[in-house]
Design an enzyme around this catalytic site. Structure first.
Site, mmCIF file in Angstrom:
data_model
loop_
_atom_site.group_PDB
_atom_site.id
_atom_site.type_symbol
_atom_site.label_atom_id
_atom_site.label_comp_id
_atom_site.label_asym_id
_atom_site.label_seq_id
_atom_site.Cartn_x
_atom_site.Cartn_y
_atom_site.Cartn_z
ATOM 1 N N HIS A 132 10.846 30.830 -12.604
ATOM 2 C CA HIS A 132 9.519 30.502 -13.137
ATOM 3 C C HIS A 132 8.753 31.824 -13.287
ATOM 4 C CE1 HIS A 132 5.375 28.915 -12.919
ATOM 5 N NE2 HIS A 132 5.871 27.719 -13.158
ATOM 6 N N ASP A 209 11.668 31.026 -3.578
ATOM 7 C CA ASP A 209 10.636 30.187 -4.177
ATOM 8 C C ASP A 209 11.094 28.736 -4.019
ATOM 9 O OD1 ASP A 209 9.291 28.539 -5.930
ATOM 10 O OD2 ASP A 209 9.392 29.894 -7.637
ATOM 11 N N GLN A 212 10.171 23.797 -6.012
ATOM 12 C CA GLN A 212 10.815 22.560 -6.451
ATOM 13 C C GLN A 212 11.695 21.945 -5.369
ATOM 14 O OE1 GLN A 212 10.071 20.924 -9.123
ATOM 15 N NE2 GLN A 212 8.809 22.518 -10.048
ATOM 16 N N LYS A 235 3.226 19.804 -5.410
ATOM 17 C CA LYS A 235 4.533 19.377 -5.944
ATOM 18 C C LYS A 235 5.270 18.490 -4.943
ATOM 19 C CE LYS A 235 5.029 23.395 -8.928
ATOM 20 N NZ LYS A 235 4.856 22.895 -10.293
ATOM 21 N N CYS A 373 7.256 27.411 -18.291
ATOM 22 C CA CYS A 373 6.944 28.687 -17.609
ATOM 23 C C CYS A 373 8.216 29.432 -17.240
ATOM 24 C CB CYS A 373 6.091 28.467 -16.355
ATOM 25 S SG CYS A 373 4.474 27.846 -16.730
#
Ligand code: PLP
Length: 415
Positions: A132, A209, A212, A235, A373
């Protein structure tokens, strides 16, 4: 009549859906099907009510007051930190730093690394090609400002990181390796543990990261052995504007603060200011108190259902969707990793994704279109963007069948 697909084997989806008021509405005269969960998830009553409860009962600034409300708010915020620590299996609560979200967590570390003079010319930062923009641009800025070199870990046509190339890129110059746990654009699940071991063998830190991953899978930062892990509340069924940075204790202790202000100090004078210990050193200013407390409520909600059951339910959704979607003539899946979760990106031959997205919206189905993104991924596949269906714990196979009907209709209208 009840949608038979709601009686999923692993989760009581009927009961779960009752807890999400927003799902019970019509869009353009059709029941809403919300498949944009990778962008943000909807909120259960437990979260919505926790927001009201906070402002109705204990709203006050934290860590400052001796008075009753301030103490209550402080205890609630620290309890939430504790919950998050246990949830991600961090060793200590002070390794959980509240931030504004994943983007903010990444910026925190990249700015703190610059301030700590940790990079210089000749050093290298490895970023996967699957990222991203949030996990690209801050590292680019860091490299620009320090003279370090940003190198890209390539992916293959399935949308998986090419491990041999990754191994070849690692060297004694590598200072940091960063990649996502799960890709928002393609749904690829990355081998975090293996990649981390390889980076550590080269003497580099690892920043993962997890934006998700938090809604889809259990996270164990100690088993993964990552140096940093970031995710966003919104999220994972929690509020916007709040997120977490986890870091290894010694590393966090040694990093310079990235923002100055109240809350992050031990003592201030014009001659010399000393900083507070973890986690406050990185939490300057009044935090997003309500957000931090309510993120704890979202974690309780997830744990009451159980992340294993959520993952199993979502695997069923993904495999049902992949099977059904393959029925459409000209269907091209973008990203077909062996390990996948959360999202399916696709194109339909001869149709612009935006046109399909608009038609689906008219039929009450919320999908995302565009580059998500992740422009470098789109460049890699030589496409301007994709359609993306991303699933959450409240979605059903019946909703996927409705999306299929809508896709078939859109195809016949546009072809
Ligand atoms: N990383 C990934 C993989 C994402 O999917 C997102 C959001 O879509 C982000 C980072 C940025 O998250 P936020 O906007 O919550 O900071």
């Amino acid at each position: 009549m009840m949608d038979s697909s709601l009686q999923e084997k692993t989760l009581d989806v009927v009961k779960i859906r009752e807890q999400f008021p927003i799902l019970h509405q019509e869009v353009n005269g059709k029941p809403l099907v919300y498949f944009d969960n990778a962008a943000t998830t909807q909120k259960p009553l437990a979260v919505i009510n926790a927001i009201t409860d906070y402002y109705s009962t204990i709203n006050s600034n934290v860590h400052r007051g001796v008075h009753h409300l301030s103490q209550k708010a402080t205890v609630a915020l620290e309890e939430s930190r504790h919950k998050i620590q246990q949830h991600i299996r961090a060793a200590e609560p002070h390794q959980v730093i509240f931030t504004q979200g994943t983007t903010d967590s990444i910026n925190l570390v990249s700015i703190a690394m610059e301030r700590s003079n940790l990079l210089r010319k000749g050093d290298e930062v490895l970023v996967s090609a699957l990222e991203h923009h949030s996990n690209i641009v801050p590292w680019q800025i860091l490299c620009e400002r320090t003279g370090a070199t940003l190198k890209v870990i390539p992916i293959n046509q399935q949308g998986e990181i090419v491990m041999e190339e990754y191994r070849a890129l690692l060297s004694e110059n590598t200072r940091l390796v960063t990649f996502n746990h799960i890709s928002n654009a393609l749904g690829t699940v990355n081998p975090v543990q293996e990649m981390t071991r390889l980076a550590h063998d080269a003497g580099a830190w690892v920043f993962v990261d997890g934006a998700q991953a938090a809604p889809h899978t259990a996270i164990d930062v100690q088993a993964l052995d990552v140096d940093f892990y970031a995710f966003s509340g919104h999220k994972a069924y929690g509020p916007t504007g709040i997120g977490v940075l986890y870091g290894k204790e010694k590393i966090l202790e040694d990093l310079a603060p990235y923002r100055g202000g109240g809350e992050m100090i031990e003592s201030v004078s014009f001659e010399k200011t000393t900083y507070a210990g973890l986690p406050h050193k990185f939490e300057a200013g009044t935090p997003h108190i309500e957000g931090a407390i309510v993120m704890g409520a979202a974690i309780d909600f997830l744990n009451e259902i159980g992340l294993d059951r959520i993952a199993t339910h979502e695997e069923q959704l993904i495999s049902h969707a992949l099977k059904r979607m393959a029925e459409i003539e000209g269907m091209r899946f973008i990203g077909e990793a062996r390990q996948r979760a959360g999202a399916i990106s696709f194109l339909i031959e001869g149709l612009h994704p935006y046109d399909v997205g608009v038609l689906l919206d008219q039929m009450g189905i919320a999908l995302r279109t565009g580059h998500h993104c992740a422009q470098p991924i789109m460049d890699f596949f030589d496409i301007p963007g994709t359609l993306r269906a991303s699933f959450g714990l409240y979605n059903t196979t019946g909703e996927i069948d409705r999306m299929m009907e809508a896709l078939q209709k859109a195809v016949s209208m546009l072809r």
